[in-house]
Enzyme design. Structure first.
Site, mmCIF file in Angstrom:
data_model
loop_
_atom_site.group_PDB
_atom_site.id
_atom_site.type_symbol
_atom_site.label_atom_id
_atom_site.label_comp_id
_atom_site.label_asym_id
_atom_site.label_seq_id
_atom_site.Cartn_x
_atom_site.Cartn_y
_atom_site.Cartn_z
ATOM 1 N N SER A 24 0.805 -1.223 0.000
ATOM 2 C CA SER A 24 0.000 0.000 0.000
ATOM 3 C C SER A 24 0.841 1.278 0.000
ATOM 4 O O SER A 24 0.514 2.217 -0.744
ATOM 5 C CB SER A 24 -0.961 0.000 1.195
ATOM 6 O OG SER A 24 -1.924 -1.002 0.997
ATOM 7 N N THR A 69 -5.566 -3.390 7.325
ATOM 8 C CA THR A 69 -5.564 -4.777 6.885
ATOM 9 C C THR A 69 -5.682 -5.649 8.129
ATOM 10 O O THR A 69 -5.963 -5.153 9.217
ATOM 11 C CB THR A 69 -4.307 -5.050 6.006
ATOM 12 O OG1 THR A 69 -4.378 -6.377 5.534
ATOM 13 C CG2 THR A 69 -3.005 -4.843 6.762
ATOM 14 N N LYS A 73 -9.788 -4.837 10.382
ATOM 15 C CA LYS A 73 -10.943 -4.382 9.592
ATOM 16 C C LYS A 73 -12.261 -4.510 10.360
ATOM 17 O O LYS A 73 -13.092 -3.599 10.332
ATOM 18 C CB LYS A 73 -11.038 -5.183 8.289
ATOM 19 C CG LYS A 73 -9.920 -4.876 7.302
ATOM 20 C CD LYS A 73 -10.134 -5.664 6.017
ATOM 21 C CE LYS A 73 -9.009 -5.449 5.041
ATOM 22 N NZ LYS A 73 -9.236 -6.089 3.749
ATOM 23 N N GLY A 133 -12.549 -20.852 -1.038
ATOM 24 C CA GLY A 133 -12.102 -20.182 0.183
ATOM 25 C C GLY A 133 -13.262 -19.554 0.938
ATOM 26 O O GLY A 133 -14.332 -19.312 0.360
ATOM 27 N N GLY A 135 -12.328 -17.216 3.804
ATOM 28 C CA GLY A 135 -11.684 -16.294 4.737
ATOM 29 C C GLY A 135 -12.208 -14.876 4.535
ATOM 30 O O GLY A 135 -13.273 -14.662 3.953
HETATM 31 P P1 NAP Z 1 -7.660 -15.979 5.184
HETATM 32 O O1 NAP Z 1 -8.748 -15.248 5.848
HETATM 33 O O2 NAP Z 1 -6.494 -16.468 5.974
HETATM 34 O O3 NAP Z 1 -8.310 -17.231 4.385
HETATM 35 C C1 NAP Z 1 -7.474 -18.196 3.787
HETATM 36 C C2 NAP Z 1 -8.329 -19.174 3.001
HETATM 37 O O4 NAP Z 1 -7.447 -20.105 2.353
HETATM 38 C C3 NAP Z 1 -9.272 -19.993 3.882
HETATM 39 O O5 NAP Z 1 -10.450 -20.248 3.166
HETATM 40 C C4 NAP Z 1 -8.470 -21.298 4.095
HETATM 41 O O6 NAP Z 1 -9.270 -22.425 4.359
HETATM 42 C C5 NAP Z 1 -7.836 -21.447 2.730
HETATM 43 N N1 NAP Z 1 -6.637 -22.314 2.815
HETATM 44 C C6 NAP Z 1 -5.442 -22.005 3.356
HETATM 45 N N2 NAP Z 1 -4.606 -23.078 3.256
HETATM 46 C C7 NAP Z 1 -5.316 -24.056 2.639
HETATM 47 C C8 NAP Z 1 -5.005 -25.407 2.246
HETATM 48 N N3 NAP Z 1 -3.796 -25.931 2.470
HETATM 49 N N4 NAP Z 1 -5.969 -26.132 1.618
HETATM 50 C C9 NAP Z 1 -7.195 -25.604 1.375
HETATM 51 N N5 NAP Z 1 -7.552 -24.324 1.738
HETATM 52 C C10 NAP Z 1 -6.611 -23.571 2.355
HETATM 53 O O7 NAP Z 1 -6.994 -15.079 4.016
HETATM 54 P P2 NAP Z 1 -7.698 -13.907 3.182
HETATM 55 O O8 NAP Z 1 -7.420 -12.614 3.836
HETATM 56 O O9 NAP Z 1 -9.083 -14.282 2.889
HETATM 57 O O10 NAP Z 1 -6.796 -13.925 1.838
HETATM 58 C C11 NAP Z 1 -6.862 -15.013 0.945
HETATM 59 C C12 NAP Z 1 -5.959 -14.738 -0.265
HETATM 60 O O11 NAP Z 1 -6.443 -13.613 -0.985
HETATM 61 C C13 NAP Z 1 -4.512 -14.407 0.110
HETATM 62 O O12 NAP Z 1 -3.672 -15.048 -0.806
HETATM 63 C C14 NAP Z 1 -4.430 -12.912 -0.045
HETATM 64 O O13 NAP Z 1 -3.129 -12.457 -0.388
HETATM 65 C C15 NAP Z 1 -5.401 -12.673 -1.197
HETATM 66 N N6 NAP Z 1 -5.996 -11.313 -1.172
HETATM 67 C C16 NAP Z 1 -5.805 -10.522 -2.270
HETATM 68 C C17 NAP Z 1 -6.385 -9.268 -2.315
HETATM 69 C C18 NAP Z 1 -6.179 -8.389 -3.514
HETATM 70 O O14 NAP Z 1 -6.422 -7.177 -3.434
HETATM 71 N N7 NAP Z 1 -5.779 -8.949 -4.636
HETATM 72 C C19 NAP Z 1 -7.153 -8.805 -1.234
HETATM 73 C C20 NAP Z 1 -7.327 -9.653 -0.128
HETATM 74 C C21 NAP Z 1 -6.741 -10.913 -0.104
HETATM 75 P P3 NAP Z 1 -9.668 -22.821 5.890
HETATM 76 O O15 NAP Z 1 -10.817 -21.917 6.249
HETATM 77 O O16 NAP Z 1 -10.053 -24.248 5.808
HETATM 78 O O17 NAP Z 1 -8.450 -22.570 6.725
#
Ligand code: NAP
Length: 285
Positions: A24, A69, A73, A133, A135
């Site tokens: 950011s 972040t 949030k 996902g 999350g």
């Molecule tokens: P989070 O809340 O930690 O959620 C992670 C997700 O990934 C959960 O659904 C988790 O499943 C799943 N997961 C993790 N390891 C796994 C595995 N080994 N097998 C199957 N599922 C798995 O993270 P988040 O904040 O939602 O972010 C998720 C992704 O989006 C990240 O890579 C982040 O960098 C990206 N993101 C990008 C932007 C953008 O602007 N482009 C914005 C936000 C986030 P469980 O619930 O079963 O643990």
């Protein structure tokens, strides 16, 4: 990058825990410099549990605003004097403006996703979506998809309980929880008009990778595949989707657009989002 500072330079920042990896500051300082706006954007670690104390600090030290972040949030939401409709939809705030001692909370994540989706020539209206996902990111994307008229969103998650909790937020029942096993993903992929990966599988610095991407073979021709991950620029999911001939995009557009919309709030200025995306993409790659 060189940022000119004067005694009247307005302060912005991103808070988080962890936050030192955040792009950011680079994104916002690049935009502020290009737009000739007298602001500086800093990186501010704030530990979990410290959201309220930070807010007092930000007001006292004259910050014009900040982004948030993980894990702030949700904690910010009840602390706001006013919120926009998206912040209320997600019960979470990623952008705070401080004006006249009041705090205004916005959430630009869903709008950023939607704008990035438009670059893939796709809109949610009438679509059946395979969403991977459950999350924080999946929540913003899923609620935005149904708000924008998606017909059905299958929220597939390793921990199905988390998918069910997310889906309970849609009273119209267009969000449906599902498992993450190969058979389920293959079955739902055959019905999908759009795939969105909101898991961290394939992200740089994590060990997790999709064990089985064969569900991509079930997609109809031309179904777009969107991965929220932007580092690496092409995940294995996107590489396989591209080889199968599907339009594919990473999360860089979403990252840039949510920042553009945040900066519009901070500065009360309309900003050309497409021009900023052109400016930022080479800086971020
Ligand atoms: P989070 O809340 O930690 O959620 C992670 C997700 O990934 C959960 O659904 C988790 O499943 C799943 N997961 C993790 N390891 C796994 C595995 N080994 N097998 C199957 N599922 C798995 O993270 P988040 O904040 O939602 O972010 C998720 C992704 O989006 C990240 O890579 C982040 O960098 C990206 N993101 C990008 C932007 C953008 O602007 N482009 C914005 C936000 C986030 P469980 O619930 O079963 O643990």
């Amino acid at each position: 990058m060189k940022v000119e500072l004067t005694n009247t330079t307005k302060k912005l920042c991103v808070i988080g825990d962890p936050v030192l990896h955040s792009k950011s500051p680079l994104i916002h300082n690049t935009m502020l410099t290009a737009l000739g706006l007298n602001y500086v954007y800093l990186c501010q670690p704030v530990p979990r549990g410290g959201t309220e104390e930070w807010l007092r600090c930000a007001k006292f030290t004259g910050y014009a605003g900040f982004n948030a972040t993980m894990p702030h949030k949700e904690a910010l939401f009840p602390l706001m004097d006013e919120t926009d409709a998206d912040a209320r939809l997600y019960q979470a705030v990623n952008t705070v403006c401080i004006k006249g001692g009041k705090v205004y909370g916005y959430n630009t994540d869903g709008r950023g996703f939607l704008r990035a989706l438009a670059d893939l020539d796709t809109t949610p209206e009438g679509k059946t979506v395979l969403l991977l996902g459950a999350g924080g990111a999946a929540r913003a994307v899923a609620l935005k998809l149904v708000q924008q008229g998606a017909r059905a969103v299958f929220v597939c998650n390793r921990t199905v309980k988390k998918a069910a909790a997310l889906c309970a937020n849609d009273p119209l029942g267009r969000l449906a929880p599902a498992g993450f096993d190969s058979a389920t993903l293959r079955r739902l992929a055959a019905r999908a008009d759009l795939v969105v990966n909101c898991t961290s599988l394939g992200m740089e610095g994590t060990l997790g990778q999709f064990e089985d991407l064969s569900f991509l073979e079930e997609l109809s021709d031309g179904v777009p595949v969107f991965d929220l991950i932007y580092a690496p620029a092409e995940t294995e999911l996107l590489r396989r989707a591209r080889l199968l001939g599907h339009p594919a995009a990473n999360g860089l557009g979403m990252l840039v657009y949510q920042a553009v919309f945040a900066l519009e709030h901070f500065t009360d200025t309309g900003i050309d989002a497409a021009a900023m995306a052109r400016l930022l993409k080479p800086v971020l790659l």
